[in-house]
Design an enzyme around this catalytic site. Structure first.
Site, short mmCIF file in Angstrom:
data_model
loop_
_atom_site.label_atom_id
_atom_site.label_comp_id
_atom_site.label_asym_id
_atom_site.label_seq_id
_atom_site.Cartn_x
_atom_site.Cartn_y
_atom_site.Cartn_z
N HIS A 37 -6.47 -5.69 3.85
CA HIS A 37 -4.87 -4.54 3.59
C HIS A 37 -4.19 -4.12 5.19
O HIS A 37 -5.49 -4.47 5.92
CB HIS A 37 -5.35 -3.10 3.47
CG HIS A 37 -5.33 -2.67 1.76
ND1 HIS A 37 -4.73 -2.07 1.26
CD2 HIS A 37 -6.82 -3.94 0.94
CE1 HIS A 37 -5.22 -2.25 0.17
NE2 HIS A 37 -6.51 -3.17 0.33
N GLN A 59 -4.79 -1.04 -4.35
CA GLN A 59 -5.82 -1.44 -5.19
C GLN A 59 -6.69 -1.52 -5.87
O GLN A 59 -6.41 -2.14 -6.91
CB GLN A 59 -6.64 -2.61 -4.42
CG GLN A 59 -7.56 -3.86 -4.41
CD GLN A 59 -8.08 -4.70 -3.69
OE1 GLN A 59 -7.77 -3.93 -1.91
NE2 GLN A 59 -9.21 -5.21 -3.96
N CYS A 64 0.43 -0.89 0.26
CA CYS A 64 0.44 -0.21 -0.16
C CYS A 64 0.47 1.11 0.06
O CYS A 64 1.97 1.10 0.81
CB CYS A 64 -0.65 0.35 1.63
SG CYS A 64 -1.26 1.18 1.97
N GLU A 65 0.56 1.96 -0.78
CA GLU A 65 1.57 3.30 -1.56
C GLU A 65 1.15 4.32 0.07
O GLU A 65 1.68 5.11 -0.10
CB GLU A 65 1.27 3.95 -2.42
CG GLU A 65 -0.27 4.77 -2.58
CD GLU A 65 0.27 5.44 -4.56
OE1 GLU A 65 1.25 4.85 -4.64
OE2 GLU A 65 -0.98 6.01 -4.88
N HIS A 66 -0.20 3.68 0.51
CA HIS A 66 -0.34 5.42 1.84
C HIS A 66 0.47 4.74 2.86
O HIS A 66 0.82 5.70 4.23
CB HIS A 66 -1.56 5.69 2.41
CG HIS A 66 -2.48 5.77 0.87
ND1 HIS A 66 -3.09 5.12 0.37
CD2 HIS A 66 -1.59 6.16 0.06
CE1 HIS A 66 -4.04 5.61 -0.83
NE2 HIS A 66 -3.37 6.44 -1.73
N HIS A 67 1.10 4.05 3.49
CA HIS A 67 1.45 3.34 5.03
C HIS A 67 2.47 1.88 4.65
O HIS A 67 3.23 2.30 5.18
CB HIS A 67 0.36 2.91 5.80
CG HIS A 67 -0.89 3.13 5.80
ND1 HIS A 67 -1.89 3.26 5.01
CD2 HIS A 67 -1.13 4.05 6.70
CE1 HIS A 67 -2.91 4.15 5.24
NE2 HIS A 67 -2.08 4.48 6.49
N CYS A 96 -2.68 -2.04 6.28
CA CYS A 96 -2.81 -0.74 7.26
C CYS A 96 -4.80 -0.42 7.94
O CYS A 96 -5.11 -0.19 9.12
CB CYS A 96 -2.86 -0.36 5.92
SG CYS A 96 -3.61 0.12 4.78
ZN ZN Z 1 -2.91 1.53 3.29
#
Ligand code: ZN
Length: 210
Positions: free
Chosen positions: A165, A137, A96-99, A167
């Site tokens: 996920h 995703q 996941c590119e956010h976390h 995250c």
């Molecule tokens: Zn994430």
């Protein structure tokens, strides 16, 4: 994030498709340095006996998760097969590119062949090409569908990904076991209700409408 480079259009008997991710290579020494800084920022001593090798391990893990071999596939002439080809429950893992935490699950990939067909196991390779990246995703699902649309020119293509996920399950709402489902459809699988229903039924998504 950039899309893999252009691919030749297959015309002859069996044809090779080649696609190389054009994203930048991982700078492993810089990543090691950054992990040591992160450990320090987290209040840890990167020189402590059990942490001394951690920057190297973490940088190596990220390099492995974000780097794959170029995609090389062989396509074959379609000798008149006009039904749906589908591979279900293909394992998928990405970051996941956010976390920077993993998400894992399964993908179902199907297409209605045009003039060319592809080895079934190769659908997993296409998925892997895009999964080895910092991702969301939704984008991953779309990229696999778009790649097949562009390079295989099928009459229709459909991709469903169901993933958990970390995250979402380990932090935040801690929704352990919750799965996120995304889908991307092109051509007849998008436009024709019967084909779409058949695809979702075969991918275990009976009754679902996109
Ligand atoms: Zn994430």
């Amino acid at each position: 994030m950039t899309a893999p480079g252009p691919v030749l259009a297959p015309t002859t008997e069996s044809a090779r498709l080649r696609s190389v991710p054009s994203r930048a290579a991982v700078d492993v020494p810089a990543a090691e340095h950054a992990v040591a800084l992160l450990l320090r920022a987290l209040g840890k001593d990167p020189a402590a006996v059990h942490l001394a090798e951690t920057p190297r391990r973490v940088a190596g893990a990220f390099a492995e998760l974000l780097t794959g071999p170029p995609l090389e596939l062989t396509t074959f002439p379609n000798e008149g097969y006009d039904e749906l080809v589908i591979a279900t429950d293909i394992p998928v893992q990405s970051l996941c590119e956010h976390h920077l935490l993993p998400f894992t699950g399964v993908a179902h990939i199907g297409y209605l062949p045009g003039d060319r067909i592809l080895g079934l196991s190769k659908l997993a390779r296409v998925l892997d090409l895009f999964a080895r990246d910092l991702q969301v995703q939704e984008r991953l699902t779309q990229q696999v569908a778009d790649w097949l649309e562009t390079n295989l020119a099928p009459r229709g293509v459909g991709v469903v990904i169901e993933a958990e996920h970390l995250c979402m399950s380990l932090r935040g709402v801690r929704a352990r076991g919750a799965r996120t489902t995304t889908s991307a459809l092109h051509g007849l699988l998008r436009e024709d209700a019967r084909s779409r229903q058949e695809f979702f039924a075969l991918s275990g998504m009976r009754g679902r409408t996109p």
